[in-house]
Enzyme design. Structure first.
Site, short mmCIF file in Angstrom:
data_model
loop_
_atom_site.label_atom_id
_atom_site.label_comp_id
_atom_site.label_asym_id
_atom_site.label_seq_id
_atom_site.Cartn_x
_atom_site.Cartn_y
_atom_site.Cartn_z
N ASP A 7 123.77 -24.38 0.96
CA ASP A 7 124.38 -24.72 -0.32
C ASP A 7 123.61 -23.98 -1.42
O ASP A 7 122.47 -24.33 -1.73
CB ASP A 7 124.33 -26.23 -0.58
N LYS B 194 131.77 -25.73 -4.20
CA LYS B 194 131.23 -27.08 -4.36
C LYS B 194 131.02 -27.33 -5.85
O LYS B 194 130.62 -26.42 -6.58
CB LYS B 194 129.91 -27.17 -3.57
N LYS C 26 134.10 -28.86 -1.59
CA LYS C 26 133.14 -29.97 -1.50
C LYS C 26 132.84 -30.53 -2.87
O LYS C 26 132.05 -29.97 -3.62
CB LYS C 26 131.84 -29.49 -0.83
#
Lengths: 292, 293
Positions: B130, B193, B229
């Protein structure tokens, strides 16, 4: 000439977490005057409203128990003041649905104020009565102190709807429990306005939560809610007492159910008793070595 | 790349409508189980310890001992220092290990340091990385730099999946969020995300909807499915169900798998378990019924 003002009737709601929300289900109960006119609608709380109230009470419990006894006493005394300030409103609301008229209602409101004042006083005194310095055979100081058990559910009876509600709330509240109270189903108006008393008395949000609704519907959910630690109720029929005790066994709730006639709620000797507090404390004993 | 305008009034109204759907009974149970299987169970705190990460891994594999038939979560998400530990704990369980990298959460370190960060977590065995984008450069209008850095990180990731954190709470406008989404997708993101979880507001429904639109348009243009996400701020089962409804109706059933949709959350797991237990047993639960990790 001034035109006659329109009346501003209140929309009665629940009191949860310091706010006045409508029921999640949108359901209400009609409240009839003694002469059978419909005078109000109040919320009919569901399991979801109960869950929200318990969550609010749980969130507020630590800070309320950790507040100084002096502060809890001040706040409860303030509740008494605000209740007294709304004496006329409570009197007329009670008289509109409860048999016995204005004179009976006025007496009930006065007794409710006195009850709050009494337990406001107990906040910094109960531990002296319930705590103990234990004689042990060893070089230790052994001390037992009472602490709040946690979230207490109150189930008020239909007799003396305000006085009984206050009498069931005050003892657990004064030691640091937070309250989820289900008011009288037959005479719910006093419960609704009592929320206004709490909201204007510096009672921290979530410390007192007030629901109106059907006892038969909510008692099983109160009994089985694992985040309720104690139950304080009065004058329940045997079937509801059994439901309470069965559900309470699941997470070992402390269940106290009084059986009191209407005039017994006015008996100060019986109702101003510190032993009414005792079911809502957990005793903590500490051992401290002394000497060599 | 074409710049897509965002109608903020419409996006907010549409997102608000998704939150009003009533999902109850069996559908709610299925939805909550699905949300659990899409969870990136996350701990990203300075005080994280090996013990906490171990507890989190156990919870990821079996979320609740009293309900053994529940699915495991999709991944655990930890700081780089705990990747090797999490990898060992989760070996053979099917739960993936995600790690934040690129000097999370600010990203304000030299690119060489950020790339070294990525290399370290990939070497330690992370399945998913991430990364945070360079918001400073993005807001200054330097999209080339942002895009370039994402490409470099993607190369460094080797086989690991790359989730690109836009940190939407710092991007100011829906247009910026849309542009950043398009840019991240073009630069090679496998997932986009919303947030680090360190900035408020984190994930909100309108923001996620804008990002879903970017994913949809990319799919219609190229046939390539990018994952989504939302992270931070989703703590209730009801909110999670609203997100699932929004994904289903914006992108379709194909996205309703842990391969294409994840929730980044720490407290959502316990609310899902609370609601599932409540449906299964009829009793409302207490906080102490579920572990905190």
């Amino acid at each position: 000439m001034m035109a006659e003002r329109l009346a501003v009737p209140k929309t009665f709601k629940l009191y949860i977490g310091g706010k006045f929300p409508r029921t999640k289900s949108g359901r209400t109960i009609r409240v009839a005057h003694r002469d059978e006119r419909i005078i109000a609608h109040v919320g009919r709380a569901s399991r979801d409203d109960l869950a929200a109230a318990v969550a609010a009470a749980r969130g507020a419990q630590g800070a309320w128990a950790n507040a100084t006894a002096y502060l809890r006493g001040q706040i409860m005394y303030r509740m008494a003041e605000m209740l007294d300030g709304k004496h006329e409103e409570f009197t007329s609301l009670l008289a509109s649905t409860v048999p016995g008229g204005i004179r009976r209602a006025r007496k009930e409101v006065g007794a409710a104020v006195d009850r709050l004042v009494c337990f406001a006083g107990w906040t910094d005194k109960f531990s002296h009565v319930l705590a103990g310095c234990n004689p042990v055979a060893g070089p230790y100081d052994n001390v037992t102190v009472p602490e709040a058990v946690g979230v207490t559910a109150v189930i008020a009876p239909d007799e003396e709807p305000l006085l009984a509600l206050v009498s069931l709330i005050a003892p657990p509240l004064c030691v640091g429990n937070t309250i989820v109270a289900l008011g009288s189903g037959a005479h719910p108006l006093a419960t609704c306005v009592f929320g206004e008393v709490c909201a204007t008395s510096d009672v921290p949000p979530g410390v007192v939560n007030l629901l109106t609704g059907m006892r038969s519907e909510l008692i099983p959910h109160i009994a089985h809610h694992r985040d309720i630690d104690a139950i304080h109720a009065a004058n329940l029929p045997k079937s509801q007492r059994q439901v309470l005790r069965a559900g309470a066994a699941e997470n070992i709730k402390r269940v106290t159910v009084h059986k009191l006639a209407a005039d017994a709620w006015y008996d100060d000797n019986a109702c101003h008793n510190p032993w009414l507090i005792e079911p809502f404390v957990e005793m903590k004993t500490t051992w401290r070595p002394v000497g060599a | 790349m074409p710049i897509t305008a965002v109608d903020s009034v419409m996006v907010e109204a549409e997102a608000a409508a998704f939150a009003k759907r009533s999902v109850k009974g069996e559908a709610a149970t299925q939805g909550m189980r699905m949300a659990l299987s899409m969870l990136d169970l996350t701990t990203l705190e300075g005080k994280d310890s090996p013990q906490k990460v171990r507890a989190l891994c156990r919870k990821a594999v079996q979320p609740c001992g009293a309900m053994p038939d529940l699915p495991h979560v999709a991944a655990v998400c930890v700081y780089p220092a705990f990747v090797a530990l999490a990898k060992r704990e989760l070996d053979g369980t099917g739960v993936r290990v995600a790690s934040v990298a690129t000097a999370f959460p600010s990203g304000q370190y030299p690119l060489s340091v950020r790339l070294a960060d990525v290399r370290a977590v990939v070497d330690a065995g992370a399945d998913e990385v991430d990364m945070v984008i360079n918001r400073g450069a993005f807001l200054a209008g330097d999209r080339e730099t942002v895009s370039d850095e994402i490409r470099r990180v993607k190369e460094t990731c080797a086989g690991a999946h790359l989730k690109v954190i836009l940190e939407t709470g710092e991007l100011e406008t829906y247009e910026n969020i849309r542009r950043a989404s398009d840019l991240a997708i073009e630069a090679g993101a496998d997932f986009i995300k919303t947030s680090t979880g360190k900035i408020k507001p984190a994930a909100t429904m309108p923001v996620v909807l804008v990002m879903l639109h970017a994913i949809r348009d990319h799919y219609l243009r190229t046939g390539c499915m990018i994952g989504m996400k939302p992270a931070g701020g989703i703590s209730t089962a009801g909110a999670a169900l609203s997100y699932l409804v929004m994904v289903k109706e914006t992108l379709g059933d194909a996205w309703l798998t842990p391969d294409c949709f994840r929730f980044g959350a720490s407290s959502l797991a316990n609310d899902l378990l609370r609601q599932l237990a409540r449906q299964a047993t009829g009793s409302d639960t207490a906080k102490y019924d579920f572990s905190e990790a």
